[in-house]
Motif scaffolding. Sequence first.
Motif, PDB file in Angstrom:
ATOM      1  N   HIS A  20      20.166 -21.603 -28.229  1.00 13.97           N
ATOM      2  CA  HIS A  20      20.679 -21.895 -26.895  1.00 13.97           C
ATOM      3  C   HIS A  20      22.182 -22.177 -26.929  1.00 13.97           C
ATOM      4  N   LEU A  21      22.871 -21.675 -25.928  1.00 10.63           N
ATOM      5  CA  LEU A  21      24.281 -22.005 -25.723  1.00 10.63           C
ATOM      6  C   LEU A  21      24.326 -23.025 -24.582  1.00 10.63           C
ATOM      7  N   VAL A  22      24.686 -24.248 -24.906  1.00 15.08           N
ATOM      8  CA  VAL A  22      24.602 -25.365 -23.966  1.00 15.08           C
ATOM      9  C   VAL A  22      25.959 -25.597 -23.317  1.00 15.08           C
ATOM     10  N   GLU A  23      25.983 -25.568 -21.990  1.00 13.64           N
ATOM     11  CA  GLU A  23      27.247 -25.682 -21.257  1.00 13.64           C
ATOM     12  C   GLU A  23      28.004 -26.957 -21.613  1.00 13.64           C
ATOM     13  N   GLU A  24      27.295 -28.092 -21.674  1.00 13.32           N
ATOM     14  CA  GLU A  24      27.971 -29.367 -21.946  1.00 13.32           C
ATOM     15  C   GLU A  24      28.652 -29.355 -23.310  1.00 13.32           C
ATOM     16  N   GLU A  25      27.979 -28.794 -24.302  1.00 13.02           N
ATOM     17  CA  GLU A  25      28.554 -28.742 -25.645  1.00 13.02           C
ATOM     18  C   GLU A  25      29.779 -27.835 -25.685  1.00 13.02           C
ATOM     19  N   LEU A  26      29.693 -26.706 -24.990  1.00  9.38           N
ATOM     20  CA  LEU A  26      30.816 -25.764 -24.972  1.00  9.38           C
ATOM     21  C   LEU A  26      31.996 -26.343 -24.195  1.00  9.38           C
ATOM     22  N   ALA A  27      31.706 -27.064 -23.129  1.00 12.71           N
ATOM     23  CA  ALA A  27      32.774 -27.697 -22.349  1.00 12.71           C
ATOM     24  C   ALA A  27      33.546 -28.685 -23.212  1.00 12.71           C
ATOM     25  N   GLU A  28      32.819 -29.461 -24.024  1.00  8.20           N
ATOM     26  CA  GLU A  28      33.480 -30.435 -24.889  1.00  8.20           C
ATOM     27  C   GLU A  28      34.228 -29.745 -26.024  1.00  8.20           C
ATOM     28  N   ARG A  29      33.611 -28.725 -26.598  1.00 11.51           N
ATOM     29  CA  ARG A  29      34.211 -28.046 -27.752  1.00 11.51           C
ATOM     30  C   ARG A  29      35.466 -27.279 -27.386  1.00 11.51           C
ATOM     31  N   PHE A  30      35.442 -26.602 -26.235  1.00 11.72           N
ATOM     32  CA  PHE A  30      36.544 -25.712 -25.871  1.00 11.72           C
ATOM     33  C   PHE A  30      37.423 -26.266 -24.756  1.00 11.72           C
ATOM     34  N   GLY A  31      37.048 -27.398 -24.190  1.00  9.66           N
ATOM     35  CA  GLY A  31      37.830 -27.919 -23.077  1.00  9.66           C
ATOM     36  C   GLY A  31      37.785 -26.998 -21.880  1.00  9.66           C
ATOM     37  N   ALA A  32      36.620 -26.385 -21.660  1.00  9.11           N
ATOM     38  CA  ALA A  32      36.466 -25.387 -20.600  1.00  9.11           C
ATOM     39  C   ALA A  32      35.666 -25.947 -19.438  1.00  9.11           C
ATOM     40  N   THR A  33      35.941 -25.455 -18.240  1.00  7.38           N
ATOM     41  CA  THR A  33      35.166 -25.853 -17.071  1.00  7.38           C
ATOM     42  C   THR A  33      33.833 -25.109 -17.054  1.00  7.38           C
ATOM     43  N   ARG A  34      32.899 -25.621 -16.262  1.00  8.81           N
ATOM     44  CA  ARG A  34      31.606 -24.946 -16.128  1.00  8.81           C
ATOM     45  C   ARG A  34      31.776 -23.539 -15.557  1.00  8.81           C
ATOM     46  N   HIS A  35      32.720 -23.393 -14.623  1.00  7.52           N
ATOM     47  CA  HIS A  35      32.954 -22.075 -14.043  1.00  7.52           C
ATOM     48  C   HIS A  35      33.408 -21.081 -15.126  1.00  7.52           C
ATOM     49  N   THR A  36      34.323 -21.517 -16.002  1.00  9.96           N
ATOM     50  CA  THR A  36      34.801 -20.652 -17.081  1.00  9.96           C
ATOM     51  C   THR A  36      33.659 -20.294 -18.022  1.00  9.96           C
ATOM     52  N   ILE A  37      32.846 -21.286 -18.365  1.00  9.37           N
ATOM     53  CA  ILE A  37      31.733 -21.047 -19.284  1.00  9.37           C
ATOM     54  C   ILE A  37      30.728 -20.070 -18.674  1.00  9.37           C
ATOM     55  N   ARG A  38      30.386 -20.279 -17.411  1.00  8.55           N
ATOM     56  CA  ARG A  38      29.400 -19.396 -16.776  1.00  8.55           C
ATOM     57  C   ARG A  38      29.943 -17.979 -16.608  1.00  8.55           C
ATOM     58  N   SER A  39      31.230 -17.852 -16.338  1.00  5.20           N
ATOM     59  CA  SER A  39      31.840 -16.520 -16.234  1.00  5.20           C
ATOM     60  C   SER A  39      31.818 -15.820 -17.592  1.00  5.20           C
ATOM     61  N   ALA A  40      32.053 -16.586 -18.671  1.00  6.56           N
ATOM     62  CA  ALA A  40      31.986 -16.008 -20.014  1.00  6.56           C
ATOM     63  C   ALA A  40      30.566 -15.567 -20.340  1.00  6.56           C
ATOM     64  N   PHE A  41      29.575 -16.339 -19.900  1.00 11.09           N
ATOM     65  CA  PHE A  41      28.177 -15.963 -20.110  1.00 11.09           C
ATOM     66  C   PHE A  41      27.860 -14.627 -19.437  1.00 11.09           C
ATOM     67  N   VAL A  42      28.396 -14.423 -18.248  1.00  8.94           N
ATOM     68  CA  VAL A  42      28.170 -13.157 -17.543  1.00  8.94           C
ATOM     69  C   VAL A  42      28.717 -11.995 -18.368  1.00  8.94           C
ATOM     70  N   GLU A  43      29.924 -12.173 -18.914  1.00  8.65           N
ATOM     71  CA  GLU A  43      30.537 -11.119 -19.735  1.00  8.65           C
ATOM     72  C   GLU A  43      29.700 -10.851 -20.988  1.00  8.65           C
ATOM     73  N   LEU A  44      29.275 -11.922 -21.662  1.00  3.97           N
ATOM     74  CA  LEU A  44      28.485 -11.762 -22.880  1.00  3.97           C
ATOM     75  C   LEU A  44      27.136 -11.115 -22.591  1.00  3.97           C
ATOM     76  N   ASP A  45      26.565 -11.426 -21.435  1.00  2.82           N
ATOM     77  CA  ASP A  45      25.305 -10.804 -21.024  1.00  2.82           C
ATOM     78  C   ASP A  45      25.503  -9.308 -20.822  1.00  2.82           C
TER      79      ASP A  45
END
Length: 221
Positions: free
Chosen positions: A36-61
């Motif tokens: 699993h790729l967990v939004e909270e963990e990625l937000a802390e690791r990369f300093g990214a917003t949820r919007h950025t993380i979810r947009s990246a997920f769309v690209e990776l999908d």
Amino acid sequence: MPSKTLENGSGDNKVGALCNALREAIIFGRYRPREHLVEEELAERFGATRHTIRSAFVELDSMGLVERRPNKGVIVRDFAIGELEELYEMRAILQREAASRVQMPAEPAFIARLRQLNAAYLAASEAGDKEDASRINTEFHALIHSASGNRFLVEAIDQFWLRTSPIHWFALGDSNHLRNSHEDHNRMIDALEKGDREVFVETVTRHMYPALEAYRRVNRL
């Protein structure tokens, strides 16, 4: 995985940077299939917003590297045996076609660059640097694909190469596989230099499958 804050930039740039970081982590086995790729963990690791993380997920999908499952979150893509066979069938069709179009005998500069890359691939393999070996291997094959002279064929190969890239990783820890891969590269180069189309096409096609067999063994498919 070590923390890495995304550089300042526009929203699109941040999405692209995060997408590249996650793509590399998946390709190089830092995230494993079904993880699993967990939004909270990625937000802390990369300093990214949820919007950025979810947009990246769309690209990776869209690249076929992750799956977004309703109410279950995002996981690194895993493959059923039927999917694997179909993906590799497509790769075989495309890469065989590209190999059949490469100029033969190849130009000396082209041969020299391939030999240089293969020597670097062997050095990285012997040093145990799997990530460098993977990058060099991709560059070696991309150079051959580009010599087909059809950019749309190359784009199609790249898409299927990327989708199966996590599978390549399973074979890189096997020293026998790495030696055999290096020898196959030499066989391709020699065939290109001599103008032996039959050996070249056969080697390019056969060369894909040891990584698939390694993935099957690890996952008992």
